[in-house]
Motif scaffolding. Structure first.
Motif, PDB file in Angstrom:
ATOM      1  N   ASP A 204      -1.907   5.134  -9.742  1.00 15.92           N
ATOM      2  CA  ASP A 204      -3.357   5.158  -9.881  1.00 15.92           C
ATOM      3  C   ASP A 204      -3.933   3.749 -10.013  1.00 15.92           C
ATOM      4  O   ASP A 204      -4.507   3.386 -11.043  1.00 15.92           O
TER       5      ASP A 204
ATOM      6  N   ASN B  21      -5.228   5.053  -3.062  1.00 18.99           N
ATOM      7  CA  ASN B  21      -4.053   5.776  -3.525  1.00 18.99           C
ATOM      8  C   ASN B  21      -4.195   7.266  -3.250  1.00 18.99           C
ATOM      9  O   ASN B  21      -5.210   7.731  -2.729  1.00 18.99           O
TER      10      ASN B  21
ATOM     11  N   TRP C 146       0.830  -1.214   0.000  1.00 19.42           N
ATOM     12  CA  TRP C 146       0.000   0.000   0.000  1.00 19.42           C
ATOM     13  C   TRP C 146       0.861   1.259   0.000  1.00 19.42           C
ATOM     14  O   TRP C 146       0.653   2.174  -0.808  1.00 19.42           O
TER      15      TRP C 146
ATOM     16  N   LEU D 103       1.104   4.037  -3.191  1.00 22.60           N
ATOM     17  CA  LEU D 103       0.310   5.240  -2.938  1.00 22.60           C
ATOM     18  C   LEU D 103       0.355   6.242  -4.097  1.00 22.60           C
ATOM     19  O   LEU D 103      -0.674   6.810  -4.464  1.00 22.60           O
TER      20      LEU D 103
END
Length: 612
Positions: free
Chosen positions: A327, A582, A320, A324
């Motif tokens: 997209d 994101n 994650w 970030l």
């Protein structure tokens, strides 16, 4: 000689057992690489009694097998796939591996009584995803997902091994010499830059050398794959000798060579496929033989707990944070987090603490082995169901295609291609077959006939034709593309379709306001999608606009967007938790929250004014 024949007999039987077991694994959907590993365990010291404890030999065999797998992985990765996936994949392969190791280190120090540095060593061993496992599941396992997602996973699995290997080798030296955290200094960073830099440089140079030598000197198709294999090993060993990452070099060389016009490419691919299967079987069998399951009982519970921590905490957080800036949707990032299979590379790296005489070296090996078993059992068995649950399996766009390169007299190079004519394909709608393609045979309802006497082509006809290399993609669109979107594909492609030529500001008016920037207000829907995707769109690509998603349903012959779907389904998880979102989605949520706050404040002011 008698001992030699016995060793050869046993080795052959194990390889054949692994090969035949693949038929069972395919039938029942079992993780095939887990089957190979279990056969090695069953034949080892706690099974049939084959004693194998030569760690340096196992590491050498595993390294050679990994080099073959990485070269084949690169050879099968197109430059286009690398370009669209390079940035997110490299972020996962570098920052992602490091963050996974750091997060995992805290759990390892707590559950195993390690120091944090020893926990970091174990974290480095299990931090990288396994290239063999990921490539097998995505390319052979029948998992069809969006091109950018698949390419990112493949490139990540091919490029994160050098990072994990560097970290493990460095930490083994630091821990064995007792340097402590002081060993993590600027010199280590400089060494990393040198290894990766030399690996990249020699990989590109090696790929160019492979193409040049094969095209110039390989007069026979049977020799071309031998040249390629030998030169790939040359790139691997030469780079390692000069202090670079041989694994990165051989992967980059594979990408370069596979993307260029090279003599007897299909013959090279076929040999590489066979060698990769053999390399995977041998690597997993050897590592399985090296393990002693009777020792697992002492650390089984903490090792299983660490495996679950790695799967459900360390890998997801690292993925994650690494993704970030990119997209990807929440579902896609969640899938990245789940496809973190550990495999032979982790077991291979776990040999290093034993060879480096690190205190409790066998604990590292046994713990890593259990983590790999849990990963292959839990993740390897559920990759496809998870992809389906997240709505990432894309409907087929291409019909059945099979290519076969032929040897013709002299140096003529042609391909014999067979197509199964797809429903609603262009050729069924009256498009003519180009003159440069020579149809020769049609198989219809099990009967073969000459093309001249077959009449009008029908759906499911199998057509054989000769063409010059490089033109097959044009025929793909003629015979195998434009499959209709079925009713049950609506879950993927959205509730309805719109024209890509419509003004994008209509979306802002219907589902906004505030979805588009000022510059995007004057674009068409197609231009908006291309703008959000950095100028290139692929089949099934998605663009998030507030509460809706635009989906590329189809592309025309010039790769222009010809149909766009709109999904009105919410993209947040059912729990509503802000996980795997994101930076763009974070900005959307902040903007939506501020808009609602201003609307409530305005409503309150108007109410107060009315009361006064």
């Amino acid at each position: 000689m008698e001992a030699f024949y016995i060793i050869l007999l046993v080795s052959t039987v194990l390889v054949l057992a692994a090969a035949f077991s693949s038929l069972i694994a395919f039938r029942f959907g079992a993780p095939l690489l887990l089957v190979f590993l279990m056969i090695g365990l069953a034949a080892g010291s706690d099974g049939l009694g084959i004693r194998f404890d030569n760690n340096p030999l196992a590491y050498m065999i595993g390294s050679l097998a990994l080099a073959i797998i990485l070269f084949d992985s690169g050879f099968g990765t197109s430059v286009h796939s690398f370009k669209i996936a390079a940035l997110p994949a490299l972020a996962l392969a570098s920052a992602g591996v490091l963050m996974t190791a750091i997060i995992f280190a805290f759990a390892a120090s707590l559950l195993l009584g390690f120091t944090w540095l020893e926990g970091l060593l174990l974290g480095s061993i299990v931090a990288s995803t396994d290239a063999a496992a990921v490539f097998f599941l995505l390319r052979i396992g029948g998992i069809h997902i969006r091109d950018k997602v698949r390419s990112t996973l493949e490139v990540e699995s091919g490029t994160n091994d050098p990072m994990a290997i560097f970290l493990t080798l460095s930490l083994v030296q630091i821990v064995s010499l007792g340097h402590g955290a002081s060993g993590l200094n600027i010199e280590l960073l400089a060494e990393f830059v040198q290894e990766m830099g030399l690996g990249l440089i020699f990989g590109l140079a090696g790929g160019a050398m492979i193409v040049a030598i094969v095209n110039r000197f390989a007069a026979d198709r049977g020799l071309a794959p031998i040249f390629v294999l030998g030169l790939a090993f040359l790139v691997f060993s030469f780079t390692g000798t000069l202090g670079g990452s041989g694994f990165l070099a051989v992967y980059v060389a594979g990408i370069y060579a596979g993307s260029r016009k090279i003599f007897a490419k299909e013959a090279i691919r076929r040999l590489q496929d066979g060698l990769t299967w053999l390399a995977q079987i041998i690597m997993f069998l050897v590592l399985g033989l090296l393990a002693t399951p009777s020792q697992f009982g002492d650390i089984a519970l903490p090792a299983i707990a660490l495996a679950l921590f790695l799967i459900f905490v360390a890998r997801p957080i690292a993925v994650w944070l690494s993704l970030l800036p990119f997209d990807f949707t929440q579902q896609e990032i969640g899938f990245f987090a789940w496809v973190g299979l550990r495999g032979a590379v982790s077991i291979l790296l776990a040999i290093l603490p034993v060879m480096g005489e690190v205190p409790h070296g066998q604990v590292y090996f046994n713990t890593a082995f259990i983590i790999v078993l849990v990963s292959l059992l839990l993740q390897g068995w559920t990759i496809k169901p998870v992809a389906q649950k997240l709505g990432l399996i894309i409907p087929p766009r291409m019909g059945e295609v099979d290519k076969l390169e032929l040897d013709l007299p002299g140096r003529a190079n042609h391909e014999l291609i067979t197509y199964r004519v797809a429903k609603d394909s262009a050729v069924l709608r009256g498009e003519r077959i180009p003159r440069w393609a020579t149809p020769s045979l049609v198989i219809r309802d099990g009967r073969s006939m000459r093309y001249q006497y077959a009449g009008r082509l029908k759906e499911n006809d199998q057509l054989y034709m000769f063409i010059a290399p490089g033109y097959s993609r044009l025929l793909d669109r003629l015979f195998a593309s434009h499959l209709p979107v079925e009713e049950d594909d609506a879950d993927f492609f959205g509730a309805f379709a719109i024209s890509p030529a419509r003004p994008a500001k209509e979306l802002d008016a219907a589902y906004g306001p505030g979805l588009l920037t000022a510059a995007e207000q004057g674009m068409t829907v197609s231009e908006l999608i291309l703008h959000r995707l950095s100028g290139h769109a692929e089949y099934a690509d998605r663009v998030r606009l507030g509460s809706i998603i635009l989906i590329v349903r189809d592309l025309d012959e010039q790769n222009h967007i010809s149909s766009v779907g709109i999904s009105l389904e919410p993209v947040e998880p059912a729990t509503g938790l802000p996980i795997f979102i994101n930076m763009r989605e974070i900005a959307h949520r902040i903007r939506d929250r501020l808009r609602r706050y201003r609307a409530r404040a305005k409503e309150a002011r108007e109410k107060t004014a009315a009361e006064e």
